[in-house]
Design an enzyme around this catalytic site. Structure first.
Site, short mmCIF file in Angstrom:
data_model
loop_
_atom_site.label_atom_id
_atom_site.label_comp_id
_atom_site.label_asym_id
_atom_site.label_seq_id
_atom_site.Cartn_x
_atom_site.Cartn_y
_atom_site.Cartn_z
N ASP A 8 0.93 -1.28 0.03
CA ASP A 8 0.03 0.00 -0.05
C ASP A 8 0.95 1.33 -0.10
O ASP A 8 2.10 1.18 -0.03
CB ASP A 8 -0.94 -0.02 1.24
CG ASP A 8 -0.25 0.00 2.40
OD1 ASP A 8 1.00 0.28 2.49
OD2 ASP A 8 -1.03 0.30 4.04
N CYS A 65 2.98 -3.42 4.19
CA CYS A 65 2.03 -2.38 4.56
C CYS A 65 2.83 -1.65 6.04
O CYS A 65 3.94 -2.20 6.23
CB CYS A 65 0.58 -2.45 4.84
SG CYS A 65 0.06 -3.67 6.24
N THR A 67 2.36 -1.73 9.13
CA THR A 67 2.53 -2.52 9.99
C THR A 67 2.92 -4.04 9.58
O THR A 67 3.29 -4.83 10.57
CB THR A 67 1.49 -2.50 11.29
OG1 THR A 67 0.09 -3.18 10.55
CG2 THR A 67 1.47 -1.24 11.82
N HIS A 98 8.98 -24.28 8.94
CA HIS A 98 7.90 -24.95 9.78
C HIS A 98 6.59 -24.78 9.25
O HIS A 98 5.81 -25.71 9.46
CB HIS A 98 7.78 -24.22 11.14
CG HIS A 98 9.12 -24.53 11.98
ND1 HIS A 98 9.02 -24.70 13.41
CD2 HIS A 98 10.55 -24.72 11.68
CE1 HIS A 98 10.24 -25.05 13.73
NE2 HIS A 98 10.99 -25.03 12.85
N HIS A 133 6.92 -31.19 10.80
CA HIS A 133 6.42 -29.94 10.07
C HIS A 133 5.52 -30.04 8.74
O HIS A 133 4.53 -29.31 8.45
CB HIS A 133 7.79 -28.83 9.92
CG HIS A 133 8.42 -28.86 11.15
ND1 HIS A 133 7.66 -28.11 12.43
CD2 HIS A 133 9.58 -28.81 11.51
CE1 HIS A 133 8.98 -27.90 13.09
NE2 HIS A 133 9.81 -28.63 12.79
#
Length: 154
Positions: A8, A65, A67, A98, A133
């Site tokens: 963004d 973005c 955060t 994992h 995994h």
């Protein structure tokens, strides 16, 4: 490697630097946008990129973005996408080894440019899951398939 990337407006500057970095390493990049710092809606852009990974048109994607939280949410709504918000190289490596993450999510306000490159490199070079995994990734895919089928019925 073929990689789709999207951001963004808050992640635009980091995306631009990472596109150049990835190209310098020989990767083929499809840039979905944003193409400026002008305000835009991250769900639209993130979804466009995540769809390409979910449809297996690109093996890996990167979403950015401010955060990383919004792009993580959007990416993980797409069937076949395992988006991982990573803040360190250790977490990035683990997300591949994992969880077989196929979309890396970065928070432009939470990682430095130097850290972002280290995170990206660790994520790109990590091996796919093995053993327990791998079994767990199959369980995730099964859950995803059940939810998809349930949604189709409603």
């Amino acid at each position: 490697m073929r990689i789709v990337i999207a951001s963004d407006h808050g992640g635009f500057k980091l995306k631009e630097v990472l596109v150049k970095y990835l190209k310098s390493k020989g990767h083929i990049i499809k840039d979905i946008g944003a193409f400026s710092e002008e305000s835009c809606d991250y769900p639209v852009i993130g979804y466009q990129a995540a769809k390409l990974v979910g449809a297996k048109k690109f093996p890996k994607g990167i979403l950015i973005c401010k955060t990383g939280i919004g792009m993580s949410i959007v990416g993980n709504k797409v069937r076949g996408v395992r988006a991982a918000l990573c803040s360190s190289a250790k977490i990035a490596r683990s997300s591949r080894e994992h969880n077989d993450s196929n979309v890396l999510v970065l928070g432009a306000d939470t990682v430095s440019l130097q850290s972002a490159k280290k995170i990206l490199q660790a994520w790109l070079t990590a091996k796919r899951p093995e053993g327990r995994h791998s079994r767990r990734v199959k369980q995730i895919k099964r859950i995803e398939g059940l939810e998809y089928e349930r949604a189709k019925k409603n």
